[in-house]
Scaffold this active site. Structure first.
Site, PDB file in Angstrom:
ATOM      1  N   HIS A   1       0.796  -1.227   0.000  1.00  0.00           N
ATOM      2  CA  HIS A   1       0.000   0.000   0.000  1.00  0.00           C
ATOM      3  C   HIS A   1       0.836   1.289   0.000  1.00  0.00           C
ATOM      4  O   HIS A   1       0.287   2.374  -0.177  1.00  0.00           O
ATOM      5  CB  HIS A   1      -0.893  -0.035   1.242  1.00  0.00           C
ATOM      6  CG  HIS A   1      -2.071   0.897   1.193  1.00  0.00           C
ATOM      7  ND1 HIS A   1      -2.391   1.678   0.101  1.00  0.00           N
ATOM      8  CD2 HIS A   1      -3.018   1.176   2.111  1.00  0.00           C
ATOM      9  CE1 HIS A   1      -3.464   2.388   0.363  1.00  0.00           C
ATOM     10  NE2 HIS A   1      -3.867   2.099   1.567  1.00  0.00           N
TER      11      HIS A   1
ATOM     12  N   THR B   1      -4.704  10.928  -0.436  1.00  0.00           N
ATOM     13  CA  THR B   1      -6.014  10.976   0.217  1.00  0.00           C
ATOM     14  C   THR B   1      -6.000  12.018   1.333  1.00  0.00           C
ATOM     15  O   THR B   1      -4.949  12.441   1.808  1.00  0.00           O
ATOM     16  CB  THR B   1      -6.387   9.617   0.850  1.00  0.00           C
ATOM     17  OG1 THR B   1      -5.410   9.267   1.833  1.00  0.00           O
ATOM     18  CG2 THR B   1      -6.481   8.534  -0.210  1.00  0.00           C
TER      19      THR B   1
ATOM     20  N   TYR C   1     -12.556   6.998  10.498  1.00  0.00           N
ATOM     21  CA  TYR C   1     -11.771   7.482   9.360  1.00  0.00           C
ATOM     22  C   TYR C   1     -12.366   6.975   8.062  1.00  0.00           C
ATOM     23  O   TYR C   1     -12.758   5.818   7.950  1.00  0.00           O
ATOM     24  CB  TYR C   1     -10.325   6.983   9.484  1.00  0.00           C
ATOM     25  CG  TYR C   1      -9.463   7.152   8.246  1.00  0.00           C
ATOM     26  CD1 TYR C   1      -8.742   8.314   8.019  1.00  0.00           C
ATOM     27  CD2 TYR C   1      -9.359   6.125   7.309  1.00  0.00           C
ATOM     28  CE1 TYR C   1      -7.949   8.465   6.889  1.00  0.00           C
ATOM     29  CE2 TYR C   1      -8.563   6.264   6.174  1.00  0.00           C
ATOM     30  CZ  TYR C   1      -7.864   7.433   5.976  1.00  0.00           C
ATOM     31  OH  TYR C   1      -7.081   7.575   4.855  1.00  0.00           O
TER      32      TYR C   1
END
Length: 696
Positions: free
Chosen positions: A332, A482, A469
């Site tokens: 990621h 993001t 979140y």
């Protein structure tokens, strides 16, 4: 074989069709400091007691009057020669992580089953996905891949250069990212054994056909089964990638001491991607999701024989089960879900279109620059520099030379991974009563509606609200990643309390729901513009640590409010596309839930993980909420008890007038085109049939 010469990607490519907008994208704005701290305080209001909140206000005020303004100017100065003010700090947050990446950092996608014949076979499905992926890589390198666009606005495409040929490299002090933009081969894992074969030639052309890939995979699977089941885990080098990063770094140094192992590591690290052929056929959604997230756990005669050792977590992995079920597990650090989702949706689409081409040869590929060579693959090729050589695409097995220290390292890595798997649970709810169409018909934002469901279910189960979140994409900016949507607001707190009371005031409940949804939608819009508070404050904190490491940290970053805001109990992400069946990740804190969800036209797919925090019960509570709130909405719209047929008709007509939503399109569409008027004398001619009345 695919022909045409293809240049390799640079670390930050520009030009071509794919990257045509890169040099026109604006930089992510650095928000006003006072506005950021105001939003920070607003996000904490519902999470703190009045006394706690007053203390946080004082810490914020001190920051604004002392360290804040100077630090803000230093951040602006730092960002002048950067493509993004947050990028370097954001990378560090991932790369300095020292625990296992399994269940902590790597998410997964579970693809829908391939509807075409014969692809329920593992090798056929894997070969199909590999073929489509190679076409994607070719188009990306050739810069002919269609760029991402959101409502007419181009998105940053820089993350795609870190999707293939990229590896997370461990050191004793963190990790770094290594990329090979000239990678020509892939690595295949079967029964925890490693194999590789070339898929591109020296000129960047695809060097293997789908039939050849099938043959290679069959040969690999056949060879791998020669290893006794109870010996698989003993030599499963891939399990070392599940260790804590310092331990993996130390064992990797030992591997590098021998030339054969060093060369083997180079092959794995530089591969375009990893393909994992699993020997299991998970039957339930829970088991499928677990297999894609962390592999399966199965002990036979004291030995691990599950798929958890058949992985290499430092790279992009395509996982295919024995029954053809397939998914993606990805590293990621350099890529977000939106980037991987684009890749997954394209290769899934291509697999369907390639089957369609067998029916109608005029069916066009989504990869427009590719021209399929109808001739048989050449046994030799002439590269651009004029040299002639044999193109060897046969698979080769990687043979590791393991001393006692490495064998012990593998043994203990497996037992620690097994502990980690058993410390977590994954449960799935594929809710089918309604989805996006119904929510839009109720004039509500689908994403905000589902976010409210998470809050109401949690409050109904535990009687409190927690820090939540949700990521908002900021790829409309150069190197955008993001921003954090903090879903808990005073409006949310008011709604969940009213819903939980069940005092019969349905109008009051729905009014508070709409207010909470409107607030969430506004937060989403602000965050998508780069105007949230999380990333800005994180950058300021990181810059302070870098410039003033020996000085006292500003109180805003040591105040309990900062701890509360950074302890995300409910971590969520919306990742929707028809190519996906499920999407998920592990919890981010010990007492948290990780919630991946997909809002489909007629359903909502949710994958929830936790460290055994009554996950199934939470999903059951969530399901009941979704049913209850639907009933409230229907009773409000049809207070006189309108017939079921009329309600179905209204919903069907509303669905026909709705354009639908894309992946990140999470707000109510107010900009839909009006439906073209039809002359009244044509509209109601004849008796309208009710589709739902049709019986077999």
């Amino acid at each position: 074989m695919i022909s045409n010469t293809s240049p390799h990607l640079s670390p930050d490519p520009t030009g071509g069709i794919t990257f045509q907008a890169q040099d026109k994208l604006p930089k992510l704005p650095i928000p006003d400091l006072k506005e950021t701290t105001d939003k920070y305080l607003a996000a904490l209001t519902a999470l703190q007691t009045p006394k706690q909140h007053e203390a946080t206000k004082l810490a914020v005020q001190h920051f604004l009057e002392h360290e804040g303004p100077d630090l803000q100017e230093k951040l602006k100065s730092y960002a002048t020669d950067k493509k993004s003010y947050i990028e370097e700090f954001w990378y560090d947050s991932y790369l300095q992580y020292t625990d296992s990446v399994v269940l902590n950092l790597n998410p997964f996608f579970l693809l829908e089953d391939d509807p075409t014949p014969q692809r329920s076979d593992q090798v056929v499905r894997a070969a199909s996905l590999i073929t489509s992926t190679l076409k994607f890589v070719y188009a990306l390198r050739n810069k002919s891949l269609e760029p991402d666009v959101f409502r007419g606005t181009p998105l940053c495409m820089s993350q795609f250069s870190r999707l293939f040929g990229t590896a997370r490299m461990p050191t004793e002090n963190g990790c770094y990212i290594q990329s090979d933009d000239q990678a020509k081969h892939i690595v295949v894992l079967a029964h925890s054994q490693f194999y590789h074969f070339e898929v591109f030639d020296d000129d960047g052309n695809i060097a293997v056909t789908e039939k050849e890939i099938v043959a290679n995979l069959k040969a690999i699977r056949s060879d791998a089964t020669k290893t006794a089941v109870h010996d698989i885990a003993k030599n499963a080098v891939g399990v070392l990638t599940t260790e804590s990063r310092p331990v993996w770094a130390r064992l990797r140094d030992r591997l590098n001491e021998g030339q054969e192992n060093r060369e083997a590591l180079q092959v794995v690290d530089s591969a375009l991607f990893i393909v994992c052929l699993d020997h299991v056929s998970p039957q339930t959604s829970d088991d499928l999701s677990t297999n894609m997230l962390c592999g399966s756990y199965e002990i036979d005669q004291g030995v691990q024989v599950g798929t958890c050792t058949n992985r290499w977590y430092d790279k992009l992995q395509i996982i295919v089960c024995k029954n053809g079920s397939a998914g993606i597990n990805f590293e990621h650090t350099g890529v977000d879900g939106h980037t991987v989702l684009r890749f997954v949706s394209d290769i899934y689409t291509d697999t369907i279109l390639r089957f369609a081409q067998t029916i109608n040869s005029q069916t066009k590929s989504i990869f427009h620059s590719l021209t399929q060579n109808g001739d048989k693959r050449r046994s030799s090729s002439i590269s651009s520099n004029g040299t002639n050589h044999i193109q060897d695409v046969n698979p080769r097995k990687i043979e590791w030379k393991l001393n006692e220290e490495l064998k012990l390292g593998i043994r203990f890595a497996e037992t620690r991974l097994s502990d980690l798997i058993l410390q977590n649970e994954v449960n799935v709810l594929e809710f089918g009563d309604y989805g996006k169409s119904f929510i839009v018909d109720m004039k509500l934002s689908p994403d905000a509606f589902v976010q409210m469901a998470f809050q109401a279910a949690y409050y109904d189960l535990y009687g409190k609200i927690e820090c939540t979140y949700e990521p908002a994409m900021t790829k409309t900016f150069l190197h955008g990643r993001t921003e954090a949507i903090r879903s808990v607001t005073p409006e949310v707190a008011d709604f969940v309390k009213k819903f939980s009371e069940r005092n019969g005031d349905n109008r009051g409940v729905l009014d508070s729901l709409r207010k909470a949804i409107l607030k969430h939608s506004k937060l989403t819009r602000d965050c998508s513009k780069g105007l949230g508070h999380d990333r800005h404050l994180y950058a300021l904190n990181s810059l302070w640590d870098r410039l003033h490491k020996d000085e006292k940290t500003p109180k805003i970053f040591t105040d309990p409010g900062w701890t509360t805001m950074n302890h995300t109990v409910i971590s969520t992400s919306n990742c929707g596309n028809p190519a996906l069946r499920l999407f998920g990740f592990g919890p981010t804190v010990g007492n948290g839930f990780g919630i991946g969800y997909i809002i489909k036209d007629d359903g909502i797919a949710l994958c929830v993980s936790s460290k055994h925090r009554q996950t199934a019960r939470y999903l059951a509570t969530l399901k009941q909420y979704l049913l209850d709130i639907k009933q409230m909405l229907m009773n409000e719209r049809y207070p006189t008890g309108t017939s079921q047929k009329q309600r179905l008709l209204a919903m069907q007509e509303s669905a026909n007038l709705t354009n639908g939503y894309g992946y990140w399109d999470i707000e109510l569409a107010n900009d839909q085109k009006p439906v073209e008027e039809v002359p009244a004398n044509f509209r109601k001619v004849g008796r309208r049939l009710m589709l739902n009345d049709v019986t077999a």
